[in-house]
Write a protein that holds these residues in place. Structure first.
Motif: not given
Length: 293
Positions: A145-153, A244-253
């Motif tokens: 999750x940290x890897x994912x969140x670091x790529x958002x903003x 603010x809580x939305x995560x791009x689906x492509x990034x999640x996958x």
């Protein structure tokens, strides 16, 4: 000679006898040169163990230990800390963490000292080495999750404004008052943004923490997270909260595929646990009735 900014550290504590004295000693040993530690406020929120005695065993005139016998919860405890704080910068820490750096105070306050528009800084969080299989699964999920969140903003987002460690400018913390029954970490993020301040995630400065070691701990955290988003939508613009809580689906996958490759055991087990918790516990009240807490 320019006066150093002063720092207040606030620590809400409920039954934290295992770590509170270690945390206090680590903070007193901090080698920071750019700020001055003014005070450490420990508020025992109705603890039933020896948290207060352990905290009081660390002798230093800057430490104040408040033994509040009636439990008010994290929001009430942090409101009390804010009322009592006198520092130019307030650092709120969970009682079960340990700073990663010897100059943690300099590091976590840096963005605030360097930019007056910064109101809140979120600390990096790193799980301690797992002690059992369940903890290993949860620790792996933290890194995913940290890897994912670091790529958002650039990481400067609500997901990385975590209650384990945050720093607040005086201009912001003097305007904070946490309502009851809300996720206090996310609430501070939305207040920071709504008052016109910046939130900054400090990727290289942070604290070590212990991941949940059993299912009930993890289930409670998960149900609180879901309920917290619903509560925030009643306190702030729902569209803003949703965005603010939305995560791009492509990034999640992409992140999911990466961690399935990196850890083909822990990642699918975590996904199964997440599905189970969502199906079995739709909210925290169901969780409490199931586990009798």
């Amino acid at each position: 000679m320019k006066t150093k900014p002063t720092v207040t550290i606030g620590i809400p504590a409920y039954n934290e006898e295992a770590n509170i004295d270690h945390l206090l000693r680590a903070l007193l040993a901090d080698t920071s040169k750019q700020v001055m530690l003014k005070e450490v406020i420990v508020v025992s929120d109705g603890s039933t163990d020896v948290t207060v005695a352990r905290a009081q065993s660390v002798r230093d005139s800057r430490i104040r230990v408040l033994d509040r016998r009636v439990r008010r919860g994290i929001s009430g405890t942090e409101n009390e800390i804010v009322r009592r704080a006198k520092g130019d910068i307030l650092i709120l820490l969970d009682a079960d963490v340990i700073p990663m750096q010897g100059d943690f105070l300099d590091s976590i306050t840096g963005p605030i000292r360097q930019d007056q528009s910064v109101g809140c800084v979120g600390a990096e969080t790193v799980p301690l080495p797992p002690r059992n299989l369940f903890e290993r699964v949860i620790a792996n999920s933290h890194y995913m999750k940290r890897h994912l969140y670091r790529q958002i903003g650039g990481g400067h987002n609500v997901y990385l404004c975590h209650g384990r460690g945050r720093a607040f400018s005086r201009r912001l913390y003097r305007q904070l008052h946490w309502p009851d029954n809300c996720p206090e970490d996310a609430y501070s993020y939305f207040m920071c943004k709504s008052l016109g301040f910046k939130f900054v995630y400090a990727a290289n400065e942070g604290v070590y923490f212990r991941s949940p070691t059993v299912l009930p701990e993890h289930a409670l955290q998960s149900t609180r997270f879901t309920a917290g988003i619903r509560r925030l939508k009643g306190l702030f613009n729902p569209d803003v909260v949703h965005r603010e809580y939305s995560i791009p689906k492509s990034l999640f996958l992409k992140t999911l595929i990466l961690y399935l490759y990196r850890n083909p055991f822990a990642t699918p087990v975590y996904l199964a646990l997440t599905l189970y918790v969502r199906l079995a516990f739709s909210d925290a009240s169901i969780y409490r009735s199931r586990f009798k807490v």
